[in-house]
Design a protein around this motif. Structure first.
Motif, PDB file in Angstrom:
ATOM      1  N   GLU A  77       0.854  -1.195   0.000  1.00 35.44           N
ATOM      2  CA  GLU A  77       0.000   0.000   0.000  1.00 35.44           C
ATOM      3  C   GLU A  77       0.887   1.241   0.000  1.00 35.44           C
ATOM      4  N   ASN A  78       0.479   2.250  -0.743  1.00 35.51           N
ATOM      5  CA  ASN A  78       1.308   3.441  -0.869  1.00 35.51           C
ATOM      6  C   ASN A  78       0.391   4.663  -0.727  1.00 35.51           C
ATOM      7  N   HIS A  79       0.616   5.441   0.333  1.00 37.43           N
ATOM      8  CA  HIS A  79      -0.240   6.609   0.590  1.00 37.43           C
ATOM      9  C   HIS A  79       0.594   7.882   0.441  1.00 37.43           C
ATOM     10  N   ILE A  80      -0.111   8.992   0.288  1.00 36.79           N
ATOM     11  CA  ILE A  80       0.614  10.268   0.197  1.00 36.79           C
ATOM     12  C   ILE A  80      -0.208  11.379   0.848  1.00 36.79           C
ATOM     13  N   PHE A  81       0.496  12.244   1.559  1.00 35.86           N
ATOM     14  CA  PHE A  81      -0.090  13.520   1.985  1.00 35.86           C
ATOM     15  C   PHE A  81       0.907  14.612   1.619  1.00 35.86           C
ATOM     16  N   SER A  82       0.419  15.654   0.982  1.00 32.07           N
ATOM     17  CA  SER A  82       1.240  16.838   0.762  1.00 32.07           C
ATOM     18  C   SER A  82       0.353  18.061   0.997  1.00 32.07           C
ATOM     19  N   PRO A  83       0.905  19.112   1.606  1.00 29.95           N
ATOM     20  CA  PRO A  83       0.076  20.304   1.852  1.00 29.95           C
ATOM     21  C   PRO A  83      -0.445  20.926   0.565  1.00 29.95           C
ATOM     22  N   ALA A  84       0.266  20.694  -0.558  1.00 33.60           N
ATOM     23  CA  ALA A  84      -0.226  21.180  -1.858  1.00 33.60           C
ATOM     24  C   ALA A  84       0.495  20.392  -2.952  1.00 33.60           C
ATOM     25  N   TYR A  85      -0.288  19.913  -3.920  1.00 36.44           N
ATOM     26  CA  TYR A  85       0.298  19.135  -5.020  1.00 36.44           C
ATOM     27  C   TYR A  85       0.545  20.035  -6.220  1.00 36.44           C
ATOM     28  N   LYS A  86       1.484  19.576  -7.084  1.00 41.84           N
ATOM     29  CA  LYS A  86       1.792  20.330  -8.306  1.00 41.84           C
ATOM     30  C   LYS A  86       1.143  19.637  -9.492  1.00 41.84           C
ATOM     31  N   GLU A  87       0.569  20.442 -10.355  1.00 46.27           N
ATOM     32  CA  GLU A  87      -0.073  19.923 -11.569  1.00 46.27           C
ATOM     33  C   GLU A  87       0.875  18.979 -12.330  1.00 46.27           C
ATOM     34  N   SER A  88       2.137  19.404 -12.468  1.00 47.05           N
ATOM     35  CA  SER A  88       3.089  18.658 -13.302  1.00 47.05           C
ATOM     36  C   SER A  88       3.419  17.279 -12.725  1.00 47.05           C
ATOM     37  N   GLU A  89       3.147  17.077 -11.445  1.00 51.81           N
ATOM     38  CA  GLU A  89       3.517  15.789 -10.831  1.00 51.81           C
ATOM     39  C   GLU A  89       2.312  14.900 -10.564  1.00 51.81           C
ATOM     40  N   PHE A  90       1.129  15.486 -10.676  1.00 53.05           N
ATOM     41  CA  PHE A  90      -0.016  14.784 -10.091  1.00 53.05           C
ATOM     42  C   PHE A  90      -0.378  13.480 -10.798  1.00 53.05           C
ATOM     43  N   GLU A  91      -0.243  13.468 -12.111  1.00 49.25           N
ATOM     44  CA  GLU A  91      -0.610  12.249 -12.847  1.00 49.25           C
ATOM     45  C   GLU A  91       0.231  11.059 -12.370  1.00 49.25           C
ATOM     46  N   GLU A  92       1.517  11.325 -12.181  1.00 50.09           N
ATOM     47  CA  GLU A  92       2.404  10.244 -11.718  1.00 50.09           C
ATOM     48  C   GLU A  92       2.066   9.839 -10.283  1.00 50.09           C
ATOM     49  N   ILE A  93       1.758  10.840  -9.449  1.00 53.40           N
ATOM     50  CA  ILE A  93       1.384  10.541  -8.063  1.00 53.40           C
ATOM     51  C   ILE A  93       0.167   9.618  -8.031  1.00 53.40           C
ATOM     52  N   VAL A  94      -0.819   9.929  -8.853  1.00 56.37           N
ATOM     53  CA  VAL A  94      -2.032   9.107  -8.880  1.00 56.37           C
ATOM     54  C   VAL A  94      -1.714   7.688  -9.332  1.00 56.37           C
ATOM     55  N   SER A  95      -0.783   7.571 -10.269  1.00 53.63           N
ATOM     56  CA  SER A  95      -0.467   6.220 -10.754  1.00 53.63           C
ATOM     57  C   SER A  95       0.264   5.402  -9.681  1.00 53.63           C
ATOM     58  N   LEU A  96       0.939   6.093  -8.753  1.00 60.11           N
ATOM     59  CA  LEU A  96       1.756   5.384  -7.760  1.00 60.11           C
ATOM     60  C   LEU A  96       1.022   5.106  -6.456  1.00 60.11           C
ATOM     61  N   CYS A  97       0.038   5.967  -6.108  1.00 59.65           N
ATOM     62  CA  CYS A  97      -0.501   5.941  -4.738  1.00 59.65           C
ATOM     63  C   CYS A  97      -1.927   5.402  -4.679  1.00 59.65           C
ATOM     64  N   ASP A  98      -2.240   4.779  -3.544  1.00 60.22           N
ATOM     65  CA  ASP A  98      -3.592   4.247  -3.320  1.00 60.22           C
ATOM     66  C   ASP A  98      -4.482   5.264  -2.618  1.00 60.22           C
ATOM     67  N   HIS A  99      -3.926   5.911  -1.577  1.00 62.44           N
ATOM     68  CA  HIS A  99      -4.680   6.955  -0.863  1.00 62.44           C
ATOM     69  C   HIS A  99      -3.981   8.283  -1.141  1.00 62.44           C
ATOM     70  N   ILE A 100      -4.746   9.261  -1.584  1.00 64.98           N
ATOM     71  CA  ILE A 100      -4.185  10.591  -1.810  1.00 64.98           C
ATOM     72  C   ILE A 100      -4.914  11.557  -0.888  1.00 64.98           C
ATOM     73  N   ILE A 101      -4.161  12.168   0.010  1.00 61.28           N
ATOM     74  CA  ILE A 101      -4.788  12.962   1.065  1.00 61.28           C
ATOM     75  C   ILE A 101      -4.554  14.444   0.774  1.00 61.28           C
ATOM     76  N   PHE A 102      -5.651  15.185   0.811  1.00 62.76           N
ATOM     77  CA  PHE A 102      -5.589  16.614   0.511  1.00 62.76           C
ATOM     78  C   PHE A 102      -5.662  17.428   1.788  1.00 62.76           C
ATOM     79  N   ASN A 103      -5.040  18.602   1.707  1.00 60.84           N
ATOM     80  CA  ASN A 103      -4.968  19.499   2.869  1.00 60.84           C
ATOM     81  C   ASN A 103      -6.046  20.581   2.823  1.00 60.84           C
ATOM     82  N   SER A 104      -6.810  20.632   1.719  1.00 57.03           N
ATOM     83  CA  SER A 104      -7.824  21.692   1.594  1.00 57.03           C
ATOM     84  C   SER A 104      -8.888  21.236   0.604  1.00 57.03           C
ATOM     85  N   PHE A 105     -10.038  21.872   0.698  1.00 59.01           N
ATOM     86  CA  PHE A 105     -11.096  21.588  -0.277  1.00 59.01           C
ATOM     87  C   PHE A 105     -10.686  22.096  -1.658  1.00 59.01           C
ATOM     88  N   SER A 106      -9.916  23.181  -1.708  1.00 59.21           N
ATOM     89  CA  SER A 106      -9.543  23.703  -3.034  1.00 59.21           C
ATOM     90  C   SER A 106      -8.624  22.718  -3.757  1.00 59.21           C
TER      91      SER A 106
END
Ligand SMILES: Cc1ncc(COP(=O)(O)O)c(C=O)c1O
Length: 375
Positions: A77-106
């Motif tokens: 299992e591979n989870h991630i939390f970051s206070p803010a994600y970057k557009e340029s990295e997000f596609e790869e993050i989604v391909s790697l991680c099972d849980h993606i945790i956001f720090n804000s509704f925006s």
């Protein structure tokens, strides 16, 4: 090669002690049904991931590179939390991680659709506004004005249809009583929402593998939340996995005197154990006493240009000579993940102390490692 033969400076990680820590963590998983992840920010010695992966449920990451490392080297299992994600990295993050945790509704509004398209889980980090630590504001995510987690006041309960779990991280080297009072704060502020969730992540900062930690209360906390809300509890400790399982071995290079004896060693607080200055704390040193406790007293300091590159004051029964090896303890965590080459300092070797007492050099850094980070 044994410990006395390794080149210094070196981080030496004791495989048997790592095993002891993760075996204890596994008993908690087995007894409660919770899941425990390695927070790689504390300890990313990936040569030990196959071993750690035999005991734990997987890894958690603070960003793309840790997410990649966790997936490549543990592959659970591979989870991630970051206070803010970057557009340029997000596609790869989604391909790697099972849980993606956001720090804000925006952030969730911006990146959530990509998570759903990939059939991965969305989590939200909440801020229970319940500080349990004193004097360590730099490590307190509930401190006033802190950017971490959504507070009750800003929590939009009508926007949770795609959210499968909540995450909080509020502790730092703390016992389970602080977890219990935090859970009560979480219930007060977010309890109604928890009934609709599949999981809750209690974050890190649990000093589980420290002697005297109240394991029974931890298990009660986990079971209570799991049963009441019908959720899976995740814990993501970093420190507890490699707590007191590693050393930083150094050699005394010179002795000088300025209002007392000073040992200059071949390791630097600033480069190789930055938490000593940042936290700050005085690392334990084998066979030494407190300042003035034993006959021979020394300030121990690093070889960089920083006047404050001081590891601490220690006393010894015997006089310390140039060439003596000193062994700083509890140096597996937040050390090799945070080190740097300020002043062109060489990075310490990374060594595994095997269960049969032999040492294996996993990695030796060279001049090129220094040069390649610059241009
Ligand atoms: C979100 C999160 N999870 C887990 C951890 C790991 O904490 P520790 O190493 O104290 O257990 C941290 C540490 O800062 C964190 O910020």
């Amino acid at each position: 090669m044994n410990m006395n033969e390794i080149q210094t400076p070196a981080y030496v990680v004791d495989e048997a002690l790592i095993k002891k820590n993760v075996a204890l963590l596994k008993t908690i998983m087995d007894e409660t049904g919770c899941k425990i992840l390695l927070a790689q920010k504390a300890f990313s010695m990936f040569s030990l991931y196959p071993l750690i992966g035999q005991y734990l449920s997987g890894t958690t990451a603070s960003g793309l590179y840790e997410a990649k490392l966790g997936q490549e080297e543990m592959g659970k299992e591979n989870h991630i939390f970051s206070p803010a994600y970057k557009e340029s990295e997000f596609e790869e993050i989604v391909s790697l991680c099972d849980h993606i945790i956001f720090n804000s509704f925006s952030q969730m509004e911006r990146f959530g659709p990509a998570v759903l398209r990939a059939n991965k889980k969305i989590g939200l980090r909440i801020n229970p506004e319940h500080s349990t630590q004193v004097g360590h504001e730099i490590y307190d995510p509930c401190a006033k004005g802190c950017r971490f987690g959504i507070r009750e006041e800003a929590f939009e309960k009508d926007k949770l249809h795609n959210v499968s779990g909540l995450h909080f991280h509020t502790l730092c080297e703390q016992d389970s009583l602080d977890l219990w009072t935090t859970i009560q704060a979480v219930e007060r502020r977010f309890g109604d929402v928890l009934y609709d969730m599949e999981w809750i992540n209690f974050g890190g900062g649990h000093h589980i593998t420290k002697d005297g930690y109240d394991l029974a209360l931890l298990k009660k906390c986990i079971t209570y939340v799991q049963q009441k809300y019908n959720v899976i509890v995740y814990l993501e400790p970093g420190e507890a996995i490699a707590y007191e399982a590693g050393y930083l071995v150094t050699t005394v290079l010179d002795r000088v005197n300025n209002d007392g004896d000073i040992l200059i060693v071949d390791t630097s607080a600033s480069c190789h154990m930055p938490d000593v200055l940042e936290m700050p704390y005085r690392p334990p040193l084998k066979n030494s006493g407190e300042k003035n406790e034993k006959l021979h007293m020394y300030q121990i300091a690093g070889p960089t240009c920083l006047a404050g590159d001081v590891i601490g004051h220690y006393s010894f029964d015997e006089e310390i000579q140039v060439g003596t090896r000193l062994v700083f303890e509890d140096m597996a965590i937040y050390s090799m993940v945070k080190n740097n080459t300020f002043n062109g300092m060489a990075l310490p070797d990374i060594v595994i102390l095997k269960e049969d007492g032999t040492c294996h050099v996993q990695k030796r850094f060279q001049y090129e490692d220094f040069k390649n980070r610059l241009s």
